[in-house]
Design a protein around this motif. Structure first.
Motif, short mmCIF file in Angstrom:
data_model
loop_
_atom_site.label_atom_id
_atom_site.label_comp_id
_atom_site.label_asym_id
_atom_site.label_seq_id
_atom_site.Cartn_x
_atom_site.Cartn_y
_atom_site.Cartn_z
N GLN A 189 6.47 34.17 67.55
CA GLN A 189 7.09 35.13 66.65
C GLN A 189 8.58 35.21 66.94
OE1 GLN A 189 5.48 36.61 64.21
NE2 GLN A 189 3.50 35.71 64.79
N ILE A 190 9.42 35.28 65.90
CA ILE A 190 10.87 35.39 66.03
C ILE A 190 11.27 36.82 65.77
CG2 ILE A 190 13.11 34.62 65.15
CD1 ILE A 190 11.80 32.00 64.40
N THR A 191 11.88 37.45 66.75
CA THR A 191 12.32 38.83 66.62
C THR A 191 13.79 38.85 66.27
OG1 THR A 191 10.73 39.53 68.28
CG2 THR A 191 12.52 41.07 67.76
N PRO A 192 14.18 39.41 65.11
CA PRO A 192 15.60 39.44 64.74
C PRO A 192 16.41 40.28 65.71
CG PRO A 192 14.31 40.82 63.28
CD PRO A 192 13.34 40.07 64.12
N GLN A 193 17.61 39.81 66.06
CA GLN A 193 18.47 40.53 66.98
C GLN A 193 19.25 41.60 66.24
OE1 GLN A 193 20.95 37.74 68.97
NE2 GLN A 193 19.28 36.74 70.05
N ALA A 194 19.45 42.73 66.89
CA ALA A 194 20.17 43.83 66.27
C ALA A 194 21.64 43.54 66.15
CB ALA A 194 19.96 45.11 67.08
N SER A 195 22.19 42.73 67.07
CA SER A 195 23.61 42.41 67.03
C SER A 195 23.79 40.99 67.51
CB SER A 195 24.41 43.37 67.93
OG SER A 195 23.95 43.29 69.25
N PRO A 196 24.85 40.31 67.09
CA PRO A 196 25.08 38.93 67.53
C PRO A 196 25.31 38.86 69.02
CG PRO A 196 26.99 39.78 66.36
CD PRO A 196 25.88 40.78 66.19
N SER A 197 24.94 37.72 69.61
CA SER A 197 25.11 37.56 71.05
C SER A 197 26.58 37.39 71.38
CB SER A 197 24.32 36.34 71.53
OG SER A 197 24.78 35.18 70.87
N GLY A 198 26.95 37.70 72.64
CA GLY A 198 28.33 37.59 73.07
C GLY A 198 28.72 38.76 73.94
N THR A 199 30.01 38.88 74.23
CA THR A 199 30.49 39.94 75.11
C THR A 199 31.14 41.07 74.35
OG1 THR A 199 32.59 38.77 75.37
CG2 THR A 199 30.86 38.28 76.97
N ALA A 200 31.18 41.01 73.03
CA ALA A 200 31.83 42.05 72.24
C ALA A 200 31.07 43.37 72.37
CB ALA A 200 31.91 41.63 70.78
N LYS A 201 31.81 44.44 72.56
CA LYS A 201 31.22 45.76 72.66
C LYS A 201 31.19 46.42 71.28
CE LYS A 201 30.94 45.69 77.18
NZ LYS A 201 29.66 45.73 77.90
N ALA A 202 30.27 47.37 71.15
CA ALA A 202 30.19 48.12 69.90
C ALA A 202 31.49 48.89 69.70
CB ALA A 202 29.01 49.08 69.95
N THR A 203 31.99 48.87 68.47
CA THR A 203 33.26 49.52 68.15
C THR A 203 32.99 50.81 67.39
OG1 THR A 203 34.40 47.40 68.07
CG2 THR A 203 35.48 49.26 66.99
N ARG A 204 33.48 51.90 67.93
CA ARG A 204 33.39 53.19 67.26
C ARG A 204 34.79 53.61 66.87
NH1 ARG A 204 29.81 54.77 71.79
NH2 ARG A 204 31.57 55.92 72.65
N ARG A 205 35.05 53.73 65.58
CA ARG A 205 36.36 54.17 65.12
C ARG A 205 36.59 55.63 65.52
NH1 ARG A 205 36.86 49.51 64.87
NH2 ARG A 205 37.66 48.23 63.16
N ILE A 206 37.79 55.93 65.98
CA ILE A 206 38.09 57.27 66.46
C ILE A 206 39.28 57.83 65.71
CG2 ILE A 206 37.23 56.70 68.78
CD1 ILE A 206 40.19 56.62 69.66
N ASP A 207 39.44 59.14 65.79
CA ASP A 207 40.63 59.82 65.28
C ASP A 207 41.64 59.84 66.42
OD1 ASP A 207 42.59 61.50 64.32
OD2 ASP A 207 41.19 62.94 63.45
N SER A 208 42.52 58.84 66.46
CA SER A 208 43.43 58.70 67.59
C SER A 208 44.43 59.84 67.66
CB SER A 208 44.16 57.35 67.50
OG SER A 208 44.79 57.20 66.25
N VAL A 209 44.86 60.37 66.53
CA VAL A 209 45.80 61.48 66.54
C VAL A 209 45.18 62.72 67.19
CG1 VAL A 209 47.17 63.03 65.10
CG2 VAL A 209 47.03 60.61 64.53
N ARG A 210 43.96 63.02 66.81
CA ARG A 210 43.27 64.17 67.42
C ARG A 210 43.03 63.93 68.91
NH1 ARG A 210 37.82 66.24 64.65
NH2 ARG A 210 39.40 66.71 63.05
N LEU A 211 42.68 62.68 69.26
CA LEU A 211 42.46 62.36 70.66
C LEU A 211 43.71 62.61 71.49
CD1 LEU A 211 40.47 61.12 72.74
CD2 LEU A 211 41.42 58.89 72.15
N LEU A 212 44.87 62.21 70.97
CA LEU A 212 46.14 62.41 71.69
C LEU A 212 46.49 63.89 71.79
CD1 LEU A 212 48.19 59.52 70.07
CD2 LEU A 212 47.41 59.60 72.44
N LYS A 213 46.31 64.62 70.71
CA LYS A 213 46.67 66.04 70.72
C LYS A 213 45.82 66.85 71.69
CE LYS A 213 48.68 66.39 66.09
NZ LYS A 213 48.58 67.05 64.76
N ASN A 214 44.58 66.42 71.90
CA ASN A 214 43.69 67.13 72.82
C ASN A 214 43.73 66.60 74.25
OD1 ASN A 214 42.78 68.77 70.70
ND2 ASN A 214 41.12 67.36 70.17
N ASP A 215 44.57 65.62 74.50
CA ASP A 215 44.65 65.00 75.82
C ASP A 215 45.73 65.69 76.65
OD1 ASP A 215 44.72 63.42 78.05
OD2 ASP A 215 45.07 61.53 76.98
#
Length: 222
Positions: free
Chosen positions: A45-71
């Motif tokens: 049986q072939i199980t489909p992979q959730a993400s392509p193989s490799g070293t890339a990490k999951a990318t979560r887009r952030i609100d960089s302006v809010r991050l800076l203001k709260n830092d």
């Protein structure tokens, strides 16, 4: 009809039906196998992979302006510059990539001035398991800019002399940082001196040639 011939017709009909059934199984593709004899061995049986193989990490887009203001590590001078330059556009560049080996992509944020896009501060944030981001690197000096280059944090700072205009620095410092033991350490440093041979139109003036003495009176003679 004779019994022998009837029996032969029955056998022939059975063989034709079996042949049609076998042809349908061989071309349908809905069975366990498309070809080869049936057996008791399990089918792979072939199980489909959730993400392509490799070293890339999951990318979560952030609100960089809010991050800076709260830092709390971001200086007040930089926070005051976090205002839209035109419309809703903030003078902020955000890059995502692998720097610290965390569960998600790390984030590098550069803050610039609205007037001339000169860097005011560079910050690197490491993603946590709970979705939060920790400030793990801060540089707040004029004309600084940070990038992610093949897993390294590369920070470039323009070097200005006393009379250098903002558009023409005297040189630059390029420092490469690598993550080790839960912090960034300097790995390499390159200093560049820029050519100062031409700073304005006056530098290209040609010295005047001396006048030809032929035909001119000699002041040493009477």
């Amino acid at each position: 009809m004779r019994p022998g011939r009837a029996a032969s017709g029955t056998v022939l009909a059975g063989l034709v039906a079996f042949g049609l059934l076998s042809a349908g199984c061989a071309t349908g593709g809905t069975g366990t196998r498309d070809e080869g004899p049936a057996g008791s061995q399990p089918v792979a049986q072939i199980t489909p992979q959730a993400s392509p193989s490799g070293t890339a990490k999951a990318t979560r887009r952030i609100d960089s302006v809010r991050l800076l203001k709260n830092d709390p590590k971001v200086g007040e001078r930089v926070k005051e510059a976090l205002k839209p330059c035109a419309g809703k556009t903030y003078p902020v560049d955000t890059s995502y990539g692998s720097l610290t080996g965390g569960p998600a992509a790390d984030v590098v944020v550069n803050v610039m001035s609205c007037a001339d896009s000169v860097g005011l501060g560079t910050y690197a944030y490491r993603a946590g398991e709970d979705g939060s981001y920790e400030n793990v690197f801060t540089v707040e000096v004029p004309a600084v800019y940070g990038t992610i280059d093949r897993g390294d944090l590369v920070v470039t700072t323009q070097v200005y002399g006393e009379d250098d205009p903002m558009a023409y620095p005297s040189g630059s410092e390029v420092v490469t940082y690598r993550w080790a033991d839960d912090r960034f350490t300097e790995h390499d440093r390159v200093h560049n001196d820029f050519s100062r041979g031409y700073t304005g139109a006056g530098d290209l003036s040609v010295p005047a040639e001396p006048e030809d003495p032929v035909g001119q009176p000699d002041p040493g003679r009477n």
